[in-house]
Write a protein that holds these residues in place. Structure first.
Motif, PDB file in Angstrom:
ATOM      1  N   VAL A   1      30.470  26.762  39.412  1.00  0.00           N
ATOM      2  CA  VAL A   1      31.524  27.623  38.884  1.00  0.00           C
ATOM      3  C   VAL A   1      31.664  28.830  39.807  1.00  0.00           C
ATOM      4  O   VAL A   1      30.665  29.447  40.179  1.00  0.00           O
ATOM      5  CB  VAL A   1      31.204  28.085  37.453  1.00  0.00           C
ATOM      6  N   VAL A   2      32.903  29.150  40.190  1.00  0.00           N
ATOM      7  CA  VAL A   2      33.154  30.273  41.094  1.00  0.00           C
ATOM      8  C   VAL A   2      34.208  31.191  40.479  1.00  0.00           C
ATOM      9  O   VAL A   2      35.321  30.752  40.178  1.00  0.00           O
ATOM     10  CB  VAL A   2      33.642  29.794  42.474  1.00  0.00           C
ATOM     11  N   TYR A   3      33.845  32.456  40.278  1.00  0.00           N
ATOM     12  CA  TYR A   3      34.767  33.460  39.738  1.00  0.00           C
ATOM     13  C   TYR A   3      35.353  34.301  40.864  1.00  0.00           C
ATOM     14  O   TYR A   3      34.681  34.584  41.860  1.00  0.00           O
ATOM     15  CB  TYR A   3      34.037  34.389  38.765  1.00  0.00           C
ATOM     16  N   SER A   4      36.594  34.756  40.679  1.00  0.00           N
ATOM     17  CA  SER A   4      37.220  35.603  41.687  1.00  0.00           C
ATOM     18  C   SER A   4      38.345  36.409  41.064  1.00  0.00           C
ATOM     19  O   SER A   4      39.023  35.942  40.139  1.00  0.00           O
ATOM     20  CB  SER A   4      37.775  34.756  42.840  1.00  0.00           C
ATOM     21  N   GLY A   5      38.537  37.632  41.563  1.00  0.00           N
ATOM     22  CA  GLY A   5      39.644  38.468  41.125  1.00  0.00           C
ATOM     23  C   GLY A   5      40.718  38.527  42.191  1.00  0.00           C
ATOM     24  O   GLY A   5      40.453  38.339  43.384  1.00  0.00           O
ATOM     25  N   ASP A   6      41.951  38.774  41.762  1.00  0.00           N
ATOM     26  CA  ASP A   6      43.113  38.886  42.650  1.00  0.00           C
ATOM     27  C   ASP A   6      43.458  40.363  42.736  1.00  0.00           C
ATOM     28  O   ASP A   6      44.027  40.938  41.799  1.00  0.00           O
ATOM     29  CB  ASP A   6      44.267  38.073  42.071  1.00  0.00           C
ATOM     30  N   ASP A   7      43.128  40.987  43.873  1.00  0.00           N
ATOM     31  CA  ASP A   7      43.193  42.446  43.976  1.00  0.00           C
ATOM     32  C   ASP A   7      44.622  42.951  44.197  1.00  0.00           C
ATOM     33  O   ASP A   7      45.020  43.292  45.311  1.00  0.00           O
ATOM     34  CB  ASP A   7      42.276  42.931  45.094  1.00  0.00           C
ATOM     35  N   LYS A   8      45.362  42.997  43.134  1.00  0.00           N
ATOM     36  CA  LYS A   8      46.644  43.696  43.136  1.00  0.00           C
ATOM     37  C   LYS A   8      47.007  43.995  41.684  1.00  0.00           C
ATOM     38  O   LYS A   8      46.524  43.339  40.754  1.00  0.00           O
ATOM     39  CB  LYS A   8      47.734  42.885  43.825  1.00  0.00           C
ATOM     40  N   ALA A   9      47.847  44.987  41.486  1.00  0.00           N
ATOM     41  CA  ALA A   9      48.263  45.336  40.137  1.00  0.00           C
ATOM     42  C   ALA A   9      49.056  44.187  39.532  1.00  0.00           C
ATOM     43  O   ALA A   9      49.910  43.590  40.190  1.00  0.00           O
ATOM     44  CB  ALA A   9      49.106  46.613  40.162  1.00  0.00           C
ATOM     45  N   GLY A  10      48.765  43.885  38.272  1.00  0.00           N
ATOM     46  CA  GLY A  10      49.470  42.807  37.599  1.00  0.00           C
ATOM     47  C   GLY A  10      48.995  41.431  37.994  1.00  0.00           C
ATOM     48  O   GLY A  10      49.748  40.459  37.892  1.00  0.00           O
TER      49      GLY A  10
ATOM     50  N   ALA B   1      51.836  30.479  39.728  1.00  0.00           N
ATOM     51  CA  ALA B   1      51.506  29.411  38.775  1.00  0.00           C
ATOM     52  C   ALA B   1      50.763  29.971  37.571  1.00  0.00           C
ATOM     53  O   ALA B   1      51.029  29.595  36.421  1.00  0.00           O
ATOM     54  CB  ALA B   1      50.678  28.330  39.467  1.00  0.00           C
ATOM     55  N   ALA B   2      49.829  30.891  37.806  1.00  0.00           N
ATOM     56  CA  ALA B   2      49.043  31.470  36.717  1.00  0.00           C
ATOM     57  C   ALA B   2      49.927  32.235  35.743  1.00  0.00           C
ATOM     58  O   ALA B   2      49.800  32.096  34.514  1.00  0.00           O
ATOM     59  CB  ALA B   2      47.957  32.380  37.287  1.00  0.00           C
ATOM     60  N   ILE B   3      50.819  33.050  36.258  1.00  0.00           N
ATOM     61  CA  ILE B   3      51.709  33.822  35.401  1.00  0.00           C
ATOM     62  C   ILE B   3      52.635  32.895  34.620  1.00  0.00           C
ATOM     63  O   ILE B   3      52.868  33.079  33.408  1.00  0.00           O
ATOM     64  CB  ILE B   3      52.521  34.831  36.229  1.00  0.00           C
ATOM     65  N   LEU B   4      53.159  31.875  35.276  1.00  0.00           N
ATOM     66  CA  LEU B   4      54.033  30.909  34.615  1.00  0.00           C
ATOM     67  C   LEU B   4      53.339  30.242  33.434  1.00  0.00           C
ATOM     68  O   LEU B   4      53.954  29.987  32.387  1.00  0.00           O
ATOM     69  CB  LEU B   4      54.496  29.855  35.621  1.00  0.00           C
ATOM     70  N   LEU B   5      52.025  29.986  33.579  1.00  0.00           N
ATOM     71  CA  LEU B   5      51.281  29.268  32.539  1.00  0.00           C
ATOM     72  C   LEU B   5      50.660  30.194  31.491  1.00  0.00           C
ATOM     73  O   LEU B   5      49.922  29.732  30.621  1.00  0.00           O
ATOM     74  CB  LEU B   5      50.197  28.410  33.188  1.00  0.00           C
ATOM     75  N   GLY B   6      50.959  31.477  31.569  1.00  0.00           N
ATOM     76  CA  GLY B   6      50.536  32.381  30.507  1.00  0.00           C
ATOM     77  C   GLY B   6      49.249  33.137  30.744  1.00  0.00           C
ATOM     78  O   GLY B   6      48.719  33.761  29.811  1.00  0.00           O
ATOM     79  N   ALA B   7      48.714  33.116  31.975  1.00  0.00           N
ATOM     80  CA  ALA B   7      47.525  33.916  32.267  1.00  0.00           C
ATOM     81  C   ALA B   7      47.875  35.402  32.195  1.00  0.00           C
ATOM     82  O   ALA B   7      49.036  35.796  32.351  1.00  0.00           O
ATOM     83  CB  ALA B   7      46.965  33.554  33.637  1.00  0.00           C
ATOM     84  N   THR B   8      46.873  36.231  31.974  1.00  0.00           N
ATOM     85  CA  THR B   8      47.094  37.655  31.721  1.00  0.00           C
ATOM     86  C   THR B   8      47.145  38.467  33.008  1.00  0.00           C
ATOM     87  O   THR B   8      46.171  38.474  33.776  1.00  0.00           O
ATOM     88  CB  THR B   8      45.971  38.215  30.826  1.00  0.00           C
ATOM     89  N   PRO B   9      48.248  39.173  33.262  1.00  0.00           N
ATOM     90  CA  PRO B   9      48.274  40.100  34.403  1.00  0.00           C
ATOM     91  C   PRO B   9      47.434  41.325  34.055  1.00  0.00           C
ATOM     92  O   PRO B   9      47.559  41.885  32.960  1.00  0.00           O
ATOM     93  CB  PRO B   9      49.756  40.445  34.543  1.00  0.00           C
TER      94      PRO B   9
ATOM     95  N   ASN C   1      42.393  49.916  38.968  1.00  0.00           N
ATOM     96  CA  ASN C   1      43.375  50.786  38.322  1.00  0.00           C
ATOM     97  C   ASN C   1      44.749  50.120  38.373  1.00  0.00           C
ATOM     98  O   ASN C   1      44.912  49.049  38.976  1.00  0.00           O
ATOM     99  CB  ASN C   1      43.442  52.186  38.972  1.00  0.00           C
ATOM    100  N   ASN C   2      45.707  50.754  37.744  1.00  0.00           N
ATOM    101  CA  ASN C   2      47.099  50.311  37.801  1.00  0.00           C
ATOM    102  C   ASN C   2      47.949  51.532  37.492  1.00  0.00           C
ATOM    103  O   ASN C   2      48.286  51.795  36.345  1.00  0.00           O
ATOM    104  CB  ASN C   2      47.363  49.192  36.797  1.00  0.00           C
ATOM    105  N   THR C   3      48.252  52.294  38.538  1.00  0.00           N
ATOM    106  CA  THR C   3      48.925  53.578  38.334  1.00  0.00           C
ATOM    107  C   THR C   3      50.315  53.410  37.728  1.00  0.00           C
ATOM    108  O   THR C   3      50.776  54.284  36.995  1.00  0.00           O
ATOM    109  CB  THR C   3      49.027  54.341  39.661  1.00  0.00           C
ATOM    110  N   SER C   4      50.960  52.275  38.001  1.00  0.00           N
ATOM    111  CA  SER C   4      52.304  52.062  37.451  1.00  0.00           C
ATOM    112  C   SER C   4      52.288  51.904  35.938  1.00  0.00           C
ATOM    113  O   SER C   4      53.306  52.075  35.271  1.00  0.00           O
ATOM    114  CB  SER C   4      52.946  50.825  38.093  1.00  0.00           C
TER     115      SER C   4
END
Length: 544
Positions: free
Chosen positions: A276-285, A359-367, A389-392
């Motif tokens: 199992v490999v976890y990873s984050g996508d480093d951008k807002a949303g 694809a993730a957003i289309l399938l309902g994953a959480t931004p 953070n997410n300044t916006s």
């Protein structure tokens, strides 16, 4: 070899401990662990007692220095431009992730270091219009990876770099990489089976078979400047530092793990021994991801286990429902019905992986709010995620989220979560980034306040970026204690302990980043004799 984090996670993932009480919280778990293991010094290398803070926390500061608590010192082992081997290769720019691989326990080993990006003022030189061929070469060479050999000199008590090492080398934006997995050779990557180089290397992680995963994050700028195919970047890279010239284990990019702005990778095992490999996508949303291999891990196969990263399922987290959503072409096509533009974009599984965020957003994953480092707790298999953070959205200081997989099984497709710690003046830290654990189960985090925002407005109380220790057990659970403050305009990155926990490797990235005139830099760290500019460097902190 000393029992290290990879081995510990192997034990936890295979159910060899009884640490399956994630839902009860660590404060309830710790006494049970201590009672069950009474009289032993450690539990698979981690001390089985409540958190312990062994230092007097420092105050925020604007000093142009790496400031540490009383009793702690540091050695600079490698800085930008330093020669690392007999061939004359040099240490890259803006070092980030560090990982120590023992040769002689905690006294000598290889140190793999990521290099995230360059600064033309200090590296390529003035750019007039487009980049020249020479500037492109410098741009690509000074990113990627450095593999150096480091050792503790018993005479001087200092850590040093061994430039005679047979392993020391660079794997940069000029190297050749193999593609693996579903996107290899497909139209989604314009038919490529091999690609040029790696760059924008942010954080990374260890595999269970003693190779290293390096993550390509914000690749767009370098790819554009160098005129390279953007679909060839944004992947998870795997290398073997001990393969002297990459003769037997070719550097590779695993397309099955998806293409997005990978911050890092954290690997563990499900209860049925799948990787199992976890990873984050480093951008807002952006979303939080995990990959589960189809096949099962077999320790006897060694590096052949790398093939487990070629065939599996990529998931993204739906935090509202508490489920991991499988990113499959069938699901995407079903969700895209009636939208011809999306149906044209997503035709194959390779398309899904190349465009994982969409694809993730289309399938309902959480931004979410910039999910950066993700780490697996060595105590109970819970998942810690630094949301910077997410300044916006008004989240200026970020927070650390903690996922509890159902049954403490990394292979579970359901979870609950909590906000473990929130940034702000009430906690003393802002914009958490990289994470690591010490032997007490304390969480170490470094901060990533944007250079242009440091010491201004809502960020003024935090002064320079720093490093903090946050206990995950005991009465001080969730409280942050500042251990280090970085130089002017710098960011501290990539903390990694030696196996005996007596030394901590740390990268100091982009000191003096706001410099406009090379003859008048805003920082001169690390203040070495003969240096005429600030230099991103890797240090070893001593005194534990």
């Amino acid at each position: 070899m000393d029992l290290n984090r990879r081995k510990f996670l192997t034990y936890v993932g295979t159910g060899m401990t009884a640490l399956t009480f994630a839902s009860t919280g660590l404060s309830a778990l710790a006494p049970k662990v201590a009672a069950a293991d009474k009289g032993r010094e450690s539990l698979f290398g981690y001390e089985n007692r409540a958190s312990k803070i062994d230092f007097k926390p420092i105050a925020p500061t604007t000093a142009d220095e790496l400031v540490l608590p009383t009793g702690y010192t540091y050695d600079v082992v490698a800085a930008y431009g330093d020669v690392i081997n007999k061939k004359g290769d040099t240490f890259g720019f803006n070092c980030d992730f560090t990982m120590y691989l023992p040769i002689q326990g905690s006294q000598r080993g290889l140190l793999l270091v990521n290099h995230e990006y360059t600064n033309p003022l200090f590296v390529e030189g003035p750019v007039v219009g487009s980049y020249t061929a020479k500037q492109i070469e410098s741009l690509l060479y000074n990113q990627g990876l450095s593999i150096i050999e480091v050792y503790h000199d018993p005479k001087t008590k200092e850590w040093k770099m061994d430039t005679n090492s047979k392993y020391a080398r660079r794997i940069s934006g000029l190297a050749t990489f193999q593609l693996t997995g579903p996107a290899k050779g497909t139209a989604s990557v314009n038919g490529a089976t091999k690609v040029q180089g790696t760059f924008a290397n942010c954080s990374g992680g260890a595999t269970l078979w003693n190779t290293v995963l390096s993550c390509e994050e914000n690749w767009e700028t370098t790819a554009s400047r160098a005129g390279l195919d953007t679909t060839h970047y944004g992947w998870v890279v795997e290398v073997d530092p001990f393969d002297k010239e990459d003769q037997y284990f070719k550097p590779r990019k695993h397309t099955a793990l998806g293409r997005f702005h990978h911050e890092n990778c954290a690997m563990g095992l499900s209860k049925d021994r799948r990787v199992v490999v976890y990873s984050g996508d480093d951008k807002a949303g952006a979303c939080v991801y995990k990959y589960i291999s189809k096949g099962k891990y077999n320790e006897a196969k060694g590096k052949e286990n790398s093939k487990l990263l070629e065939d599996g399922t990529l998931y993204a987290a739906d935090m509202e429902k508490g489920v991991w959503v499988a990113l499959t072409i069938d699901a995407v096509i079903e969700a895209a019905k009636g939208n011809q533009a999306l149906l044209n974009k997503f035709k194959t599984q390779a398309d899904v992986l190349v465009n994982a965020h969409d694809a993730a957003i289309l399938l309902g994953a959480t931004p979410t709010d910039r999910p950066e480092d993700v780490e697996i707790s060595p105590i109970d298999n819970s998942i810690f995620i630094a949301h910077t953070n997410n300044t916006s959205k008004g989240n200026f200081h970020g927070h650390i989220t903690r996922f509890f997989e159902t049954g403490a099984d990394l292979g579970s497709l359901t979870f609950t979560y909590e906000i473990f710690a929130a940034g702000g003046t009430q906690s003393g830290f802002s914009a958490p980034d990289n994470l690591d654990f010490d032997r007490h189960g304390n969480l170490w985090t470094v901060t990533d306040i944007s250079t242009s925002s440091l010491n201004k407005g809502t960020y003024e109380p935090f002064k320079n970026n720093g490093m903090f220790v946050i206990p995950t057990t005991g009465t001080e659970k969730g409280q942050a204690f500042q251990f280090a403050s970085g130089p002017v305009e710098a960011e501290l990155t990539g903390p990694w302990f030696t196996p005996n926990q007596k030394n901590l490797f740390l990268a100091v990235q982009h000191p003096g980043e706001q410099t406009k005139d090379i003859n008048n830099p805003t920082s001169m760290w690390p203040h070495r004799k003969g240096d005429t500019m600030p230099r991103p460097s890797v240090v070893v902190i001593k005194g534990f």
